[in-house]
Write an enzyme that holds these catalytic residues in place. Structure first.
Site, PDB file in Angstrom:
ATOM      1  N   LYS A  87     -25.329   2.598  -3.706  1.00  0.00           N
ATOM      2  CA  LYS A  87     -25.068   3.750  -4.535  1.00  0.00           C
ATOM      3  C   LYS A  87     -25.353   3.815  -6.051  1.00  0.00           C
ATOM      4  O   LYS A  87     -25.520   4.870  -6.691  1.00  0.00           O
ATOM      5  CB  LYS A  87     -24.097   4.437  -3.928  1.00  0.00           C
ATOM      6  CG  LYS A  87     -22.585   3.739  -4.656  1.00  0.00           C
ATOM      7  CD  LYS A  87     -21.364   4.490  -4.346  1.00  0.00           C
ATOM      8  CE  LYS A  87     -19.979   3.925  -4.799  1.00  0.00           C
ATOM      9  NZ  LYS A  87     -18.699   4.672  -4.396  1.00  0.00           N
TER      10      LYS A  87
ATOM     11  N   TYR B 124       0.900  -1.064   0.023  1.00  0.00           N
ATOM     12  CA  TYR B 124       0.194  -0.017   0.054  1.00  0.00           C
ATOM     13  C   TYR B 124       0.965   1.267  -0.206  1.00  0.00           C
ATOM     14  O   TYR B 124       0.991   1.739   1.165  1.00  0.00           O
ATOM     15  CB  TYR B 124      -0.876  -0.049   1.066  1.00  0.00           C
ATOM     16  CG  TYR B 124      -1.845  -1.116   1.387  1.00  0.00           C
ATOM     17  CD1 TYR B 124      -2.222  -2.016   0.311  1.00  0.00           C
ATOM     18  CD2 TYR B 124      -2.535  -1.252   2.613  1.00  0.00           C
ATOM     19  CE1 TYR B 124      -3.009  -3.143   0.438  1.00  0.00           C
ATOM     20  CE2 TYR B 124      -3.091  -2.662   2.693  1.00  0.00           C
ATOM     21  CZ  TYR B 124      -3.605  -3.273   1.670  1.00  0.00           C
ATOM     22  OH  TYR B 124      -4.428  -4.574   1.833  1.00  0.00           O
TER      23      TYR B 124
ATOM     24  N   ASN C 227      -4.572 -14.466   0.561  1.00  0.00           N
ATOM     25  CA  ASN C 227      -4.722 -14.946  -0.924  1.00  0.00           C
ATOM     26  C   ASN C 227      -4.269 -16.433  -0.959  1.00  0.00           C
ATOM     27  O   ASN C 227      -3.820 -16.781  -2.288  1.00  0.00           O
ATOM     28  CB  ASN C 227      -4.014 -14.027  -1.831  1.00  0.00           C
ATOM     29  CG  ASN C 227      -4.716 -12.613  -1.810  1.00  0.00           C
ATOM     30  OD1 ASN C 227      -5.774 -12.421  -2.302  1.00  0.00           O
ATOM     31  ND2 ASN C 227      -3.779 -11.588  -1.170  1.00  0.00           N
TER      32      ASN C 227
END
Length: 310
Positions: free
Chosen positions: A214, A57, A156
């Site tokens: 949304k 990240y 993962n």
């Protein structure tokens, strides 16, 4: 503040609503994304104590922000930090490495970026193709014995890779892709996790926003999401219709659709915690409302009829 719960068999107690810190390296007004420190401090001030980050990240930047924020706020002792490693930046691009030597070095680097003496939960972020998984996890067990990490996770991994990794019983937590649009890990993993007292932490819990309610037939879809199957063609419209049908449950509980979706995950063993991301402080505070939602059997029945395990 929600009652703390134990994360699997780790002895670590966390708020069930954590924070996925993959967005905190950004500051982009177009996507309504604030820069990280304020998001983190708001989360901590309001009872959240479980932060999930990773080297990849921002190539360490997210970890740096977490470490700096916790140092400045003097809140390290109150916060559980999970981070991940496996990615190696080379001249040929980013490679995945699970070798014991590499993992040991990555843990040391993460400790420095996080400005801490111990990482509460360290995951192997992705499996590589060559390293025996029990050797990689064994390296983390030695780091645990050395006091550098408190618990061990893998992310993962296939179920076969997980079983190999856990042959000595060292794995505490598994992180993987799971949401209402893809419940396949329930069939593939959950029984093994329950039998071995391993906690599961889902990522992409809101399916890139599709499960928030949304989206509509007229929504503008980003180029990144257009590549995802759930945003394509008839499947997209079918998903939109199903998500809208959750509005009745949300209205009954006085919350939004995404609160219902997140609360549903917390009813599924072996899920102890969820780690939705947040682009701003308002989203952090909204996510925390999930802890107050108590779904009843008829709610669960409707959700599972709309989104069956296929």
């Amino acid at each position: 503040m929600s009652k703390r719960i134990e994360l699997g068999k780790t002895g670590i107690h966390i708020h069930p609503i954590g924070l996925g810190a993959n967005k905190i390296t950004e500051e982009d007004k177009k996507t309504n994304t604030q820069y990280g420190g304020k998001i983190l401090s708001t989360a901590i001030e309001n009872g959240l104590n479980f932060i999930d980050t990773a080297f990849i990240y921002g190539n360490g930047e997210s970890e740096e922000i977490v470490g700096k924020t916790l140092k400045e706020s003097k809140s390290r002792e109150d916060v559980v930090i999970a981070t991940k490693g496996a990615h190696k930046v080379t001249n040929d691009g980013i490679l995945v490495d699970n070798t014991p030597e590499f993992l040991k070095n990555e843990v040391d680097k993460s400790l420095k970026r996080l400005r801490t003496n111990v990482i509460d939960l360290y995951y192997i972020h992705f499996p590589d193709e060559k390293t025996p998984k029990y050797e990689a996890v064994g390296a983390l067990e030695r780091l645990k014995e050395a006091g550098k990490i408190r618990s061990i996770g893998v992310s993962n991994f296939s179920v076969e890779q997980l079983k190999e990794a856990n042959q000595d019983g060292y794995v505490d937590v598994v992180q993987g892709n799971y949401n209402l649009l893809d419940r396949s890990v329930e069939r593939e993993f959950f029984q093994y996790l329950l039998e071995n007292d391993i906690s599961f932490v889902p990522y992409y819990p809101l399916a890139s926003g599709l499960l928030t309610g949304k989206y509509s037939k007229d929504s503008v879809i980003s180029e990144k999401n257009k590549a995802r199957p759930q945003f394509q063609g008839d499947m997209y419209m079918e998903n939109v219709k199903k998500v809208k049908k959750l509005r009745g449950i949300a209205d009954k509980h006085g919350v939004e659709i995404h609160h219902i979706v997140l609360a549903y995950y917390l009813t599924k063993k072996p899920i102890d915690a969820i780690i939705p991301g947040a682009r701003n402080t308002e989203q952090v505070l909204s996510n925390l409302k999930t802890a107050s939602v108590q779904l009843v059997p008829e709610d669960l029945q409707l959700i599972e009829e709309l989104f069956p395990l296929e």
